[in-house]
Design a protein around this motif. Sequence first.
Motif, PDB file in Angstrom:
ATOM      1  N   TYR A 431       0.859  -1.183   0.000  1.00 48.08           N
ATOM      2  CA  TYR A 431       0.000   0.000   0.000  1.00 48.08           C
ATOM      3  C   TYR A 431       0.901   1.241   0.000  1.00 48.08           C
ATOM      4  N   PRO A 432       1.392   1.653  -1.176  1.00 53.54           N
ATOM      5  CA  PRO A 432       2.422   2.693  -1.252  1.00 53.54           C
ATOM      6  C   PRO A 432       1.991   4.054  -0.729  1.00 53.54           C
ATOM      7  N   ASN A 433       0.683   4.280  -0.599  1.00 55.33           N
ATOM      8  CA  ASN A 433       0.241   5.575  -0.090  1.00 55.33           C
ATOM      9  C   ASN A 433       0.377   5.692   1.424  1.00 55.33           C
ATOM     10  N   MET A 434       0.660   4.559   2.091  1.00 53.32           N
ATOM     11  CA  MET A 434       0.886   4.591   3.532  1.00 53.32           C
ATOM     12  C   MET A 434       2.372   4.814   3.795  1.00 53.32           C
ATOM     13  N   LYS A 435       2.700   5.730   4.664  1.00 48.60           N
ATOM     14  CA  LYS A 435       4.092   6.097   4.910  1.00 48.60           C
ATOM     15  C   LYS A 435       4.559   5.574   6.272  1.00 48.60           C
TER      16      LYS A 435
END
Length: 508
Positions: A431-435
């Motif tokens: 989930y690349p939008n989670m940092k």
Amino acid sequence: MTISGVVVACILLRCAVARSSQPNIVFVLADELGWHDIGYHGSRVQTPHLDKLASEGIKLENYYVQPMCTPTRSQLMSGRYQIHTGLQHTVINPDQRSCLPLDEVTIAQKLKEAGYSTHMVGKWHLGHYTKGCLPTKRGFDSFFGFYNCAVDYYTYEKGKFCKFENETVLRMRGTDLWRNDEEHVAPYYQGHYQTHVLAKEAEDVIRKHNPSKPLFLYLAFGAVHVPLEVPKVYEDMYADVKDNSRRILLAMATCMDDSIADVTGALKDTGLWDNTIFIFSTDNGAATAYGGCSWPLKGGKTSLFEGGIRAVGFVTSPLLPPDMQGTENMELMHVSDWFPTLVHVAGGELSGTKPLDGYNQWETISLGRPSQRTEILINIDPLIPCEACANHTKWDHKKFDVHVHAAIRMGEWKLITGNPHHNYWVTPAEYPNMKNIYLNEPGKMVWLYNIAADPNEQDDLSDTFPGIVNILLDRLAEYNETAVPVQFPDCDTGADPARRGGSWGPWV
């Protein structure tokens, strides 16, 4: 026995399983499977077989292991904290004269005494420098597997660098796959994927088992530990996951899930399943640098935060009371509890052991009763440095040095001191939008959390509740008084596989 006593015994093991018909025990241990690396914790990973087994049994959602492999395995085998066995510092390296102390009684020995056939398949990682350390000398009737960690999944090779004070380096490398600690079989299995090989061996143990005796099978997979390797058919299932390490690790978990389905299938085919207690556990939290994920827990492997020690675990069995099947258990449990719990279930005796740190938790598991334990010593390791810690602190304690890498859970409270490792949250890479979230707390060396209210360790309460900090520091000091010296010897060049035809094995 009174009528009420008979009723309780029947509830615990369904009447059909009397002491003359002891339950089979199958214990499956995954390597570095993080909290978010299994489907039923909301992960993207496909683990349908494990999810189904867990949904039919009891999920242990407040269950702890150790931050690294050797300490967890030592506590599973001995029922004793690593401060009492000398294994409190990291793991046993393949070139060290170290193992689970030879005067420690193992769970395999106690189950063997109770009449069980005892078999181990997979990763040992409790030392192999001398033959007395090996599985078949520690209570197992048979062993098929490897002594070390990070063994290649196809070649069964393991490398190790040995560095000396004069800066010279010896590079050791050898193969590691054994049958019964006598026959080195790596050449016969090279090219065959390790997870499949171990599952097939476990199936063979099951199908060859004489059902007139109860079975104890300890299956310790290498997956999902590095090196990150998996058959392409599994990796293709996650082609949309761009992060290479995460993609392969997810695939390795799915491959292990399929292999566990083969093992449980063998139990059902042979009729053993109806009289089997099946336990699944991981040995430590996720290796976040290599694709693992303990989200939303903080930290990962080697860390004293929850992401390093809160474990995926469940128990499933047709022998469990129907009203307990499909439930979650939030009672406090620790890996050391399996020793007395399983010896009890087997109808064995605990006589002859050193004082155990584990508790018999069978009524907690099978009846949902309160846990036998109120606290867990996570570790006290005086050898882990704390360079970033302040020289002076308001938490200077008369009895316990807060610079020391240590942690304890008491009731709802948890205290960490020294260098905790991995002060951050790693989000799922799929989930690349989670940092990721990293905390910079220079000089800090004491953390206090209310784990019941804050399982993700977002709110440090050490300044708010200094009295509780001091109570827990006093308790750490009491534990520390019982600790034995750390067993972590220097590299021994005698371990070099080049001296023994290219294989790792005993050299003393």
